[in-house]
Design a protein around this motif. Structure first.
Motif, mmCIF file in Angstrom:
data_model
loop_
_atom_site.group_PDB
_atom_site.id
_atom_site.type_symbol
_atom_site.label_atom_id
_atom_site.label_comp_id
_atom_site.label_asym_id
_atom_site.label_seq_id
_atom_site.Cartn_x
_atom_site.Cartn_y
_atom_site.Cartn_z
ATOM 1 N N UNK A 191 0.807 -1.004 -0.011
ATOM 2 C CA UNK A 191 0.016 0.007 -0.114
ATOM 3 C C UNK A 191 0.594 1.385 0.224
ATOM 4 N N UNK A 192 1.961 1.319 0.631
ATOM 5 C CA UNK A 192 2.879 2.387 0.583
ATOM 6 C C UNK A 192 3.511 2.353 -0.730
ATOM 7 N N UNK A 193 4.047 1.501 -1.273
ATOM 8 C CA UNK A 193 4.522 1.434 -2.701
ATOM 9 C C UNK A 193 3.481 2.140 -3.631
ATOM 10 N N UNK A 194 2.167 1.723 -3.624
ATOM 11 C CA UNK A 194 1.045 2.167 -4.572
ATOM 12 C C UNK A 194 0.870 3.669 -4.225
ATOM 13 N N UNK A 195 0.752 4.154 -2.982
ATOM 14 C CA UNK A 195 0.706 5.423 -2.352
ATOM 15 C C UNK A 195 1.576 6.418 -3.068
ATOM 16 N N UNK A 196 2.576 5.780 -3.069
ATOM 17 C CA UNK A 196 3.876 6.593 -3.715
ATOM 18 C C UNK A 196 3.996 6.839 -5.047
ATOM 19 N N UNK A 198 0.962 6.822 -6.946
ATOM 20 C CA UNK A 198 -0.109 7.476 -7.125
ATOM 21 C C UNK A 198 0.244 8.870 -6.631
ATOM 22 N N UNK A 199 0.753 9.125 -5.651
ATOM 23 C CA UNK A 199 1.208 10.641 -5.378
ATOM 24 C C UNK A 199 1.954 11.233 -6.403
ATOM 25 N N UNK A 200 2.931 10.566 -7.009
ATOM 26 C CA UNK A 200 3.696 11.258 -8.118
ATOM 27 C C UNK A 200 2.876 11.622 -9.121
ATOM 28 N N UNK A 201 1.918 10.641 -9.442
ATOM 29 C CA UNK A 201 0.942 11.101 -10.645
ATOM 30 C C UNK A 201 -0.178 12.004 -10.232
ATOM 31 N N UNK A 202 -0.368 12.317 -8.974
ATOM 32 C CA UNK A 202 -1.145 13.196 -8.569
ATOM 33 C C UNK A 202 -0.443 14.853 -8.671
ATOM 34 N N UNK A 203 0.788 14.721 -8.352
ATOM 35 C CA UNK A 203 1.729 15.851 -8.290
ATOM 36 C C UNK A 203 2.048 16.170 -9.771
ATOM 37 N N UNK A 204 2.175 15.292 -10.845
ATOM 38 C CA UNK A 204 2.384 15.548 -12.029
ATOM 39 C C UNK A 204 1.059 16.297 -12.781
ATOM 40 N N UNK A 205 -0.196 15.873 -12.047
ATOM 41 C CA UNK A 205 -1.146 16.525 -12.596
ATOM 42 C C UNK A 205 -1.641 17.699 -11.901
ATOM 43 N N UNK A 206 -0.931 18.188 -10.812
ATOM 44 C CA UNK A 206 -1.028 19.233 -9.988
ATOM 45 C C UNK A 206 -2.295 19.167 -9.226
ATOM 46 N N UNK A 207 -2.628 17.954 -8.767
ATOM 47 C CA UNK A 207 -3.743 17.618 -8.025
ATOM 48 C C UNK A 207 -3.065 17.578 -6.683
ATOM 49 N N UNK A 208 -2.910 18.680 -6.126
ATOM 50 C CA UNK A 208 -2.234 18.733 -4.720
ATOM 51 C C UNK A 208 -3.039 18.322 -3.787
ATOM 52 N N UNK A 209 -4.113 18.324 -3.587
ATOM 53 C CA UNK A 209 -5.239 17.783 -2.377
ATOM 54 C C UNK A 209 -4.849 16.279 -2.481
ATOM 55 N N UNK A 210 -5.146 15.588 -3.525
ATOM 56 C CA UNK A 210 -4.973 14.391 -3.542
ATOM 57 C C UNK A 210 -3.678 14.029 -3.290
ATOM 58 N N UNK A 211 -2.629 14.516 -3.640
ATOM 59 C CA UNK A 211 -1.047 14.277 -3.405
ATOM 60 C C UNK A 211 -0.823 14.276 -1.793
ATOM 61 N N UNK A 212 -1.595 15.393 -1.049
ATOM 62 C CA UNK A 212 -1.248 15.515 0.250
ATOM 63 C C UNK A 212 -1.894 14.291 1.044
ATOM 64 N N UNK A 214 -2.571 11.423 -0.078
ATOM 65 C CA UNK A 214 -1.477 10.176 -0.172
ATOM 66 C C UNK A 214 -0.215 10.119 0.721
ATOM 67 N N UNK A 215 0.220 11.584 0.810
ATOM 68 C CA UNK A 215 1.332 11.673 1.570
ATOM 69 C C UNK A 215 1.105 11.430 2.972
ATOM 70 N N UNK A 216 -0.103 11.586 3.457
ATOM 71 C CA UNK A 216 -0.470 11.348 4.796
ATOM 72 C C UNK A 216 -0.531 9.859 4.911
ATOM 73 N N UNK A 217 -1.171 9.321 4.127
ATOM 74 C CA UNK A 217 -1.226 7.767 4.032
ATOM 75 C C UNK A 217 0.173 7.241 4.047
ATOM 76 N N UNK A 218 0.911 7.717 3.587
ATOM 77 C CA UNK A 218 2.451 7.231 3.545
ATOM 78 C C UNK A 218 3.193 7.628 4.825
ATOM 79 N N UNK A 219 3.059 8.630 5.508
ATOM 80 C CA UNK A 219 3.635 9.163 6.617
ATOM 81 C C UNK A 219 2.974 8.142 8.012
ATOM 82 N N UNK A 220 1.663 8.060 7.722
ATOM 83 C CA UNK A 220 0.929 7.242 8.836
ATOM 84 C C UNK A 220 1.570 5.751 8.991
ATOM 85 N N UNK A 221 1.879 5.279 7.765
ATOM 86 C CA UNK A 221 2.446 4.174 7.856
ATOM 87 C C UNK A 221 4.058 4.223 8.227
ATOM 88 N N UNK A 222 4.681 5.233 8.567
ATOM 89 C CA UNK A 222 5.936 5.159 9.056
ATOM 90 C C UNK A 222 6.927 5.452 7.770
#
Length: 351
Positions: A191-196, A198-212, A214-222
């Motif tokens: 799930x962390x790999x997938x979130x990373x 997807x976050x890269x894709x979201x940032x490329x699309x300038x969808x920063x709300x989604x990227x943030x 996803x980053x919370x999901x990554x940080x919550x996992x350590x």
């Protein structure tokens, strides 16, 4: 040699098991490689591929373009001209290797053997750039006093450079380890790999709300996405309690000085951490080395921390504290400084 490199690159990179997510699994390996190539140096941040395939790709690219990878100069001390010389040697050696190296350990040995005679800092910097194992796992010691590093350590961490905000006080620091490290790469939850990804894709699309989100999901996992040299790196978080010492609390005399000294010793530097245990707060208890310097030794000799003798019986630490006491250095300038563990106990009893 080009065929051998393309084969290795394809073998390492054509399987999308660690990068595809959701409904995107229908594409073939070739589409994934095209996407990977389009991401430029994504291979160096641990999300898409490992150090073996990244090095194979860069050697192949050098064979075609005579250009060394962007960002390498931040990891090594020699010039771009010298770097080109290394990649030229690596190209020739790879062509002659029978069979070609294909595991991280084999590739690391291949690099070391090929660049024998070059500066040690350059060779280790090149290996670090690709997340490949360093020549040996022993910690170098320039002080001549550090305890044996093989005495019961459970595992070892090689960290990314430490940020100032990561130093909590004189005996606690948060560190991050790149998932390009082979040991870490094998443990990243899917799930962390997938979130990373997807976050890269979201940032490329300038969808920063989604990227943030996803980053919370990554940080919550350590884990955390760190920007190193303009490249996003997926890294795992570790909270480290320095083994065998106890620093004054921030509101105690010399609490501020202890924290400032630890900041001075660690910030901006990569560390080697030997983990021995975990405390009741979930922190890893370990010995920290920075450029061969044993950090607990330095803190004790400066009179900024106590030897935590109740939990650590190493005579070296006891001696370093005793020497600082005799010289009345740091907190020992006081005739009867309060022990931090007693200070904490008194505060608990007053509540």
């Amino acid at each position: 040699m080009g065929n051998a490199l393309r084969f290795l690159y394809g073998e390492c990179c054509s399987k999308p098991t660690t990068t595809t997510t959701g409904g995107g699994g229908g594409g073939g390996g070739g589409n994934w490689v095209n996407q990977h190539q389009h991401q430029s140096h994504a291979a160096h941040h641990g999300v898409t591929t490992g150090g073996v395939s990244a090095l194979a790709r860069d050697i192949h690219q050098f064979e075609l373009t005579s250009k060394v990878p962007e960002g390498l100069s931040k990891h090594v001390v020699s010039s771009k001209k010298a770097q080109s010389n290394w990649y030229g040697k690596l190209c020739e050696a790879w062509a002659q290797s029978q069979p070609s190296p294909n595991s991280s350990e084999e590739v690391s040995k291949f690099v070391i053997d090929t660049l024998k005679g070059h500066k040690k800092a350059d060779v280790e910097g090149l290996l670090s750039f690709y997340g490949l194992p360093l020549p040996n796992s022993k910690v170098e010691n320039t002080t001549g006093h550090a305890p044996s590093v093989a005495n019961g350590a459970k595992y070892e961490l090689d960290t990314l450079p430490v940020d100032e905000k990561a130093v909590a006080d004189g005996d606690t620091v948060t560190v991050y380890v790149s998932t390009l490290n082979p040991k870490e790469a094998a443990c990243v939850p899917k799930p962390v790999q997938a979130a990373a990804v997807e976050r890269a894709k979201a940032r490329a699309q300038r969808n920063y709300t989604k990227a943030d989100a996803l980053h919370k999901q990554i940080t919550d996992a350590g884990y955390r996405m760190l920007n190193i040299e303009n490249h996003e790196i997926l890294a795992r978080k570790y909270r480290i309690r320095l083994r065998g010492i106890d620093a004054p609390e921030s509101s105690m005399p010399y609490g501020k000085e202890a924290k400032e000294e630890l900041i001075r010793l660690l910030v901006g530097k990569s560390l080697k951490v030997l983990i021995f245990d975990e405390d009741r707060y979930g922190r890893c208890v370990g010995d920290i080395y920075c450029n061969g310097v044993f950090i607990q030794e330095r803190m004790l000799k400066k009179g900024l921390v106590w030897h935590y003798g109740a939990y650590d019986k190493r005579p070296e630490l006891e001696k370093w504290e005793k020497d600082a006491r005799q010289k009345r250095i740091g907190l020992w300038a006081s005739s009867n400084p309060e022990k931090p563990w007693e200070w904490r106990k008194n505060r608990r009893e007053q509540r």
